[in-house]
Scaffold this motif. Structure first.
Motif, PDB file in Angstrom:
ATOM      1  N   ALA A  22       0.907  -1.197   0.060  1.00 32.28           N
ATOM      2  CA  ALA A  22      -0.001   0.257   0.062  1.00 32.28           C
ATOM      3  C   ALA A  22       1.076   0.932  -0.010  1.00 32.28           C
ATOM      4  O   ALA A  22       1.963   1.365   0.740  1.00 32.28           O
ATOM      5  CB  ALA A  22      -0.983  -0.003   1.183  1.00 32.28           C
ATOM      6  N   HIS A  23       0.432   2.125  -0.590  1.00 31.17           N
ATOM      7  CA  HIS A  23       1.309   3.576  -0.917  1.00 31.17           C
ATOM      8  C   HIS A  23       0.270   4.405  -0.282  1.00 31.17           C
ATOM      9  O   HIS A  23      -0.745   4.954  -0.628  1.00 31.17           O
ATOM     10  CB  HIS A  23       1.455   3.892  -2.336  1.00 31.17           C
ATOM     11  CG  HIS A  23       2.378   2.910  -2.758  1.00 31.17           C
ATOM     12  ND1 HIS A  23       3.785   3.290  -3.201  1.00 31.17           N
ATOM     13  CD2 HIS A  23       2.434   1.616  -3.647  1.00 31.17           C
ATOM     14  CE1 HIS A  23       4.318   2.229  -3.772  1.00 31.17           C
ATOM     15  NE2 HIS A  23       3.445   1.324  -3.957  1.00 31.17           N
ATOM     16  N   LEU A  24       0.956   4.835   1.085  1.00 27.65           N
ATOM     17  CA  LEU A  24      -0.192   5.627   1.883  1.00 27.65           C
ATOM     18  C   LEU A  24       0.044   7.157   1.680  1.00 27.65           C
ATOM     19  O   LEU A  24       1.119   7.694   1.592  1.00 27.65           O
ATOM     20  CB  LEU A  24       0.254   5.435   3.356  1.00 27.65           C
ATOM     21  CG  LEU A  24       0.202   4.045   3.743  1.00 27.65           C
ATOM     22  CD1 LEU A  24       0.429   3.819   5.385  1.00 27.65           C
ATOM     23  CD2 LEU A  24      -1.341   3.425   3.718  1.00 27.65           C
ATOM     24  N   ARG A  25      -1.149   7.853   1.679  1.00 24.38           N
ATOM     25  CA  ARG A  25      -1.205   9.164   1.610  1.00 24.38           C
ATOM     26  C   ARG A  25      -2.716   9.565   2.410  1.00 24.38           C
ATOM     27  O   ARG A  25      -3.580   8.777   2.442  1.00 24.38           O
ATOM     28  CB  ARG A  25      -1.739   9.804   0.081  1.00 24.38           C
ATOM     29  CG  ARG A  25      -0.394   9.335  -0.787  1.00 24.38           C
ATOM     30  CD  ARG A  25      -0.808   9.832  -2.228  1.00 24.38           C
ATOM     31  NE  ARG A  25       0.505   9.652  -3.027  1.00 24.38           N
ATOM     32  CZ  ARG A  25       0.474   8.597  -3.662  1.00 24.38           C
ATOM     33  NH1 ARG A  25      -0.212   7.389  -3.546  1.00 24.38           N
ATOM     34  NH2 ARG A  25       1.494   8.268  -4.487  1.00 24.38           N
ATOM     35  N   GLY A  26      -2.501  10.806   2.942  1.00 24.16           N
ATOM     36  CA  GLY A  26      -3.882  11.085   4.060  1.00 24.16           C
ATOM     37  C   GLY A  26      -3.982  10.133   5.080  1.00 24.16           C
ATOM     38  O   GLY A  26      -2.872   9.526   5.616  1.00 24.16           O
ATOM     39  N   ASP A  27      -5.159   9.949   5.348  1.00 25.78           N
ATOM     40  CA  ASP A  27      -5.684   8.979   6.566  1.00 25.78           C
ATOM     41  C   ASP A  27      -5.982   7.497   6.007  1.00 25.78           C
ATOM     42  O   ASP A  27      -7.014   7.212   6.417  1.00 25.78           O
ATOM     43  CB  ASP A  27      -6.665   9.663   7.407  1.00 25.78           C
ATOM     44  CG  ASP A  27      -6.249  10.801   8.002  1.00 25.78           C
ATOM     45  OD1 ASP A  27      -4.955  11.080   8.464  1.00 25.78           O
ATOM     46  OD2 ASP A  27      -7.056  11.920   8.078  1.00 25.78           O
ATOM     47  N   ASN A  30      -5.715   2.983   8.018  1.00 29.79           N
ATOM     48  CA  ASN A  30      -6.949   1.992   8.511  1.00 29.79           C
ATOM     49  C   ASN A  30      -7.500   1.383   7.505  1.00 29.79           C
ATOM     50  O   ASN A  30      -7.788   0.179   7.603  1.00 29.79           O
ATOM     51  CB  ASN A  30      -7.682   2.759   9.551  1.00 29.79           C
ATOM     52  CG  ASN A  30      -7.020   3.421  10.829  1.00 29.79           C
ATOM     53  OD1 ASN A  30      -6.061   2.596  11.261  1.00 29.79           O
ATOM     54  ND2 ASN A  30      -7.414   4.126  11.478  1.00 29.79           N
ATOM     55  N   GLN A  31      -7.858   1.982   6.398  1.00 29.50           N
ATOM     56  CA  GLN A  31      -8.560   1.422   5.327  1.00 29.50           C
ATOM     57  C   GLN A  31      -7.755   0.521   4.828  1.00 29.50           C
ATOM     58  O   GLN A  31      -8.061  -0.518   4.365  1.00 29.50           O
ATOM     59  CB  GLN A  31      -8.847   2.372   4.338  1.00 29.50           C
ATOM     60  CG  GLN A  31      -9.592   1.813   3.202  1.00 29.50           C
ATOM     61  CD  GLN A  31      -9.828   2.902   2.029  1.00 29.50           C
ATOM     62  OE1 GLN A  31      -9.719   4.185   2.420  1.00 29.50           O
ATOM     63  NE2 GLN A  31      -9.967   2.454   0.796  1.00 29.50           N
ATOM     64  N   ALA A  32      -6.265   0.695   4.505  1.00 23.50           N
ATOM     65  CA  ALA A  32      -5.429  -0.221   4.080  1.00 23.50           C
ATOM     66  C   ALA A  32      -5.077  -1.640   4.566  1.00 23.50           C
ATOM     67  O   ALA A  32      -5.258  -2.600   4.156  1.00 23.50           O
ATOM     68  CB  ALA A  32      -4.010   0.448   3.644  1.00 23.50           C
ATOM     69  N   VAL A  33      -4.962  -1.392   5.930  1.00 17.80           N
ATOM     70  CA  VAL A  33      -4.952  -2.551   6.859  1.00 17.80           C
ATOM     71  C   VAL A  33      -6.311  -3.605   6.749  1.00 17.80           C
ATOM     72  O   VAL A  33      -5.972  -4.472   6.783  1.00 17.80           O
ATOM     73  CB  VAL A  33      -4.576  -2.157   8.301  1.00 17.80           C
ATOM     74  CG1 VAL A  33      -4.659  -3.400   9.241  1.00 17.80           C
ATOM     75  CG2 VAL A  33      -3.157  -1.332   8.238  1.00 17.80           C
TER      76      VAL A  33
END
Length: 231
Positions: A22-27, A30-33
């Protein structure tokens, strides 16, 4: 809903666990996990901008291991002018046995070696395969005479990717790394190239910058094992 996690099929097969990224941006953490858990992921690679301290802190609190801080550099390699360079050549499969110990040295410094859940032997085998891929699908440049080192590169569309760079301690400071990079880039026939190195490897960054490459991004990489409790 747009997917926030993507499967890493090769890693999953090689390590024998279900791996996603997952490439995280913003918040989005939790959604990615949650999405990774629904997909049956066992390990989630997280890629976070190094300046995004909020996501980094949250990921670590959830139990993610910070395994790498890396800089990506990109640009065009400058032509060599007025400087003699160590002679280099393109490796053949006859060179493989001599190159394997050098590839294993690179493995020791990799992010996979920093993950306590991944056996060291598997990491070494991964770099052996990576060396083979560069030889089969791209190019591996080696010294033509003295010195120990190699550069592996492959082409992705119009972009040349410098993927493996190793020069042993006794051969450094003699222009060998510079010459090997030029040999490899010329062989893959790409005007634009990219390379990734660790933020702490100042010598490598200076080498790439002296060749004409410039920093494009700094990314933190974390590994989150979903079967471990949150910190």
């Amino acid at each position: 809903m747009t997917m926030t996690v993507l499967p890493r099929s090769w890693d999953s097969t090689f390590f024998g666990v279900r791996v996603f990224e997952a490439h995280l941006r913003g918040d989005a953490l939790n959604q990615a996990v949650a999405e990774a858990a629904r997909c049956g992921a066992e390990c989630l690679y997280l890629f976070v901008d190094a300046g995004d301290l909020k996501n980094l802190e949250t990921a670590v609190r959830r139990g993610a291991q910070l395994v790498d801080l890396r800089v990506e550099l990109a640009g065009r390699i400058r032509l060599e002018t007025g400087r003699s360079s160590p002679p280099t050549r393109r490796a053949t499969h006859a060179d493989r046995e001599a190159l394997l110990p050098q590839a294993r040295e690179l493995a020791i410094e990799s992010r996979f070696a920093r993950d306590t859940r991944i056996p060291d032997q598997r990491v070494r085998e991964m770099y052996e395969i990576w060396l083979d891929r560069c030889m089969d699908e791209g190019v591996v440049a080696v010294p033509a005479k003295r010195g120990a080192g190699f550069v592996g590169a492959r082409k992705d569309g119009d972009i040349g990717r410098i993927e493996l760079v190793y020069v042993d301690a006794a051969s450094r400071g003699q222009g060998l790394g510079r010459a090997l990079i030029r040999e490899a880039v010329a062989a893959v026939d790409a005007s634009d190239v990219t390379v990734v190195t660790q933020t702490g490897n100042v010598a490598a960054q200076r080498l790439y910058q002296s060749l004409g490459l410039r920093s494009r991004s700094t990314i933190a990489v974390l590994h989150l094992w979903l079967d471990e409790p949150d910190g």
